[in-house]
Design an enzyme around this catalytic site. Sequence first.
Site, short mmCIF file in Angstrom:
data_model
loop_
_atom_site.label_atom_id
_atom_site.label_comp_id
_atom_site.label_asym_id
_atom_site.label_seq_id
_atom_site.Cartn_x
_atom_site.Cartn_y
_atom_site.Cartn_z
N CYS A 113 0.82 -1.23 0.00
CA CYS A 113 0.00 0.00 0.00
C CYS A 113 0.85 1.26 0.00
O CYS A 113 0.34 2.35 -0.30
CB CYS A 113 -0.92 0.01 1.20
N HIS A 247 -3.65 7.00 2.80
CA HIS A 247 -3.98 5.67 2.30
C HIS A 247 -5.30 5.25 2.94
O HIS A 247 -5.52 5.47 4.14
CB HIS A 247 -2.88 4.68 2.66
N ASN A 277 -10.04 -0.61 0.28
CA ASN A 277 -8.59 -0.44 0.27
C ASN A 277 -8.06 -0.88 -1.11
O ASN A 277 -8.10 -2.07 -1.42
CB ASN A 277 -7.98 -1.28 1.39
N1 ACO Z 1 -17.48 -9.60 9.90
C1 ACO Z 1 -17.87 -9.86 11.16
N2 ACO Z 1 -16.99 -10.11 12.14
C2 ACO Z 1 -15.69 -10.10 11.82
C3 ACO Z 1 -15.23 -9.84 10.51
C4 ACO Z 1 -16.19 -9.59 9.53
N3 ACO Z 1 -15.86 -9.32 8.25
N4 ACO Z 1 -13.88 -9.89 10.52
C5 ACO Z 1 -13.50 -10.16 11.77
N5 ACO Z 1 -14.58 -10.29 12.57
C6 ACO Z 1 -14.63 -10.59 13.99
C7 ACO Z 1 -13.36 -11.24 14.49
O1 ACO Z 1 -13.40 -12.64 14.28
C8 ACO Z 1 -13.40 -10.87 15.95
O2 ACO Z 1 -14.27 -11.75 16.62
P1 ACO Z 1 -13.93 -12.25 18.13
O3 ACO Z 1 -13.92 -11.01 18.96
O4 ACO Z 1 -15.05 -13.19 18.42
O5 ACO Z 1 -12.58 -12.88 18.05
C9 ACO Z 1 -14.05 -9.49 15.97
O6 ACO Z 1 -14.72 -9.37 14.71
C10 ACO Z 1 -13.05 -8.37 16.11
O7 ACO Z 1 -11.94 -8.61 15.22
P2 ACO Z 1 -10.73 -7.62 15.11
O8 ACO Z 1 -9.74 -8.20 14.17
O9 ACO Z 1 -10.26 -7.25 16.48
O10 ACO Z 1 -11.46 -6.36 14.47
P3 ACO Z 1 -10.87 -4.96 14.22
O11 ACO Z 1 -11.68 -3.96 14.90
O12 ACO Z 1 -9.37 -4.92 14.44
O13 ACO Z 1 -11.13 -4.76 12.66
C11 ACO Z 1 -9.84 -4.81 10.62
C12 ACO Z 1 -10.51 -5.65 11.72
C13 ACO Z 1 -10.91 -4.04 9.92
C14 ACO Z 1 -9.15 -5.76 9.66
C15 ACO Z 1 -8.83 -3.83 11.24
O14 ACO Z 1 -8.02 -4.51 12.16
C16 ACO Z 1 -7.94 -3.14 10.23
O15 ACO Z 1 -8.38 -2.30 9.49
N6 ACO Z 1 -6.63 -3.43 10.27
C17 ACO Z 1 -5.65 -2.69 9.50
C18 ACO Z 1 -5.75 -2.87 8.02
C19 ACO Z 1 -4.61 -2.14 7.35
O16 ACO Z 1 -4.25 -1.03 7.72
N7 ACO Z 1 -3.97 -2.78 6.41
C20 ACO Z 1 -2.78 -2.10 5.85
C21 ACO Z 1 -2.73 -2.05 4.47
S1 ACO Z 1 -3.37 -3.47 3.61
C22 ACO Z 1 -2.21 -3.95 2.42
O17 ACO Z 1 -1.04 -3.70 2.54
C23 ACO Z 1 -2.69 -4.79 1.27
#
Ligand code: ACO
Length: 320
Positions: A113, A247, A277
């Site tokens: 990214c 980003h 993204n």
């Molecule tokens: N729908 C419903 N529930 C979900 C989903 C979904 N799509 N995905 C995960 N959950 C659940 C998880 O299993 C977890 O359940 P649990 O509490 O029973 O274990 C709960 O939701 C919370 O999961 P988290 O991973 O803690 O959720 P978070 O608030 O962190 O959001 C996300 C996840 C959106 C992926 C976030 O962490 C994020 O945006 N991370 C950074 C992404 C990023 O910056 N990437 C960089 C660039 S990407 C690249 O380089 C290609």
Amino acid sequence: MRYTRIAGTGSYLPEHVVTNADIEKLVDTSNEWIIERTGIHSRHKVAPGERSSDMALIAAERAIEAAGIDRHSLQLILVATSTPDMILPNCACLVQERLGVAGMPAFDLVAACAGFIYGLSVADQFIRSGMYDNVLLIGTEALTSITDWTDRETCVLFGDGAGAVVLQASDQPGILSTHLHADGRYKDLLRASSPLPTQADPEDPPYVRMAGREVFKFAVGALGDVVDEALAHNDLDYSDIDWLVPHQANSRIISALAKKLDLPMERVIMTIAEQGNTSAASVPLALDIAVRDGRIQRGERLLLEAIGGGFCWGSALIVY
Ligand code: ACO
């Protein structure tokens, strides 16, 4: 003094839109969860047979037209992508051939990214050193092609598209500075395995895998630091920034950064709701949209930042 100035911008989004309702049919998720945790409502997806170079070409043609230059005056073509059409030739050569401008160097940059920010820095070095006057830089991604549509933790996040800029030498301020970083110790937190036939692992197909929570935490800290680094380097303060062009990985990461910069969200270019993204394409897509709708004006100060797999991250401070 010799600067690198953004002479023109362009972008392209595939026609097909995938909504959260469409994804609800594929995995155990909900529209509410996706919007609340990511800010994403929909994303674009390439048509069958549509590749990164197809999107890059259209974005590039639009940027060249906006810059008002003859395409034959380009001296370097850079493409930032983690989803090239093929292993070789590189995507930049495929775009060059279709632009009909053979001869100048053309190469790809892979920094996930952060690829477009890395590309800005590379182009800036070539221009400031006096080697080239006109550089085409494109960020293009067909990320939905390396998305595992059974993995709810990643399939809700990614979209496809391309953005491009024509960068030109100028005696007026343009790119003030770029700041790049990487830390390969985090290589396992965000990755897609090898697509090479002899190295392919049937247990680990080349889909994007991400430890979202850990990436999130690291991103907030690293982006905050790299933004401070850019401002300190230029002896500027948060109040000197007109626009944040971030980003688009997660609206919560962007809001946290805007809060740190004391920037109201009206000064932050947000495309994540409709695009998801798009990795290396997200910053130039956001830039082009805000230039074309008249929000970003000549002479304003822009802060661009991105982080992605590697981790690779960086920022650029630019007078538009
Ligand atoms: N729908 C419903 N529930 C979900 C989903 C979904 N799509 N995905 C995960 N959950 C659940 C998880 O299993 C977890 O359940 P649990 O509490 O029973 O274990 C709960 O939701 C919370 O999961 P988290 O991973 O803690 O959720 P978070 O608030 O962190 O959001 C996300 C996840 C959106 C992926 C976030 O962490 C994020 O945006 N991370 C950074 C992404 C990023 O910056 N990437 C960089 C660039 S990407 C690249 O380089 C290609």
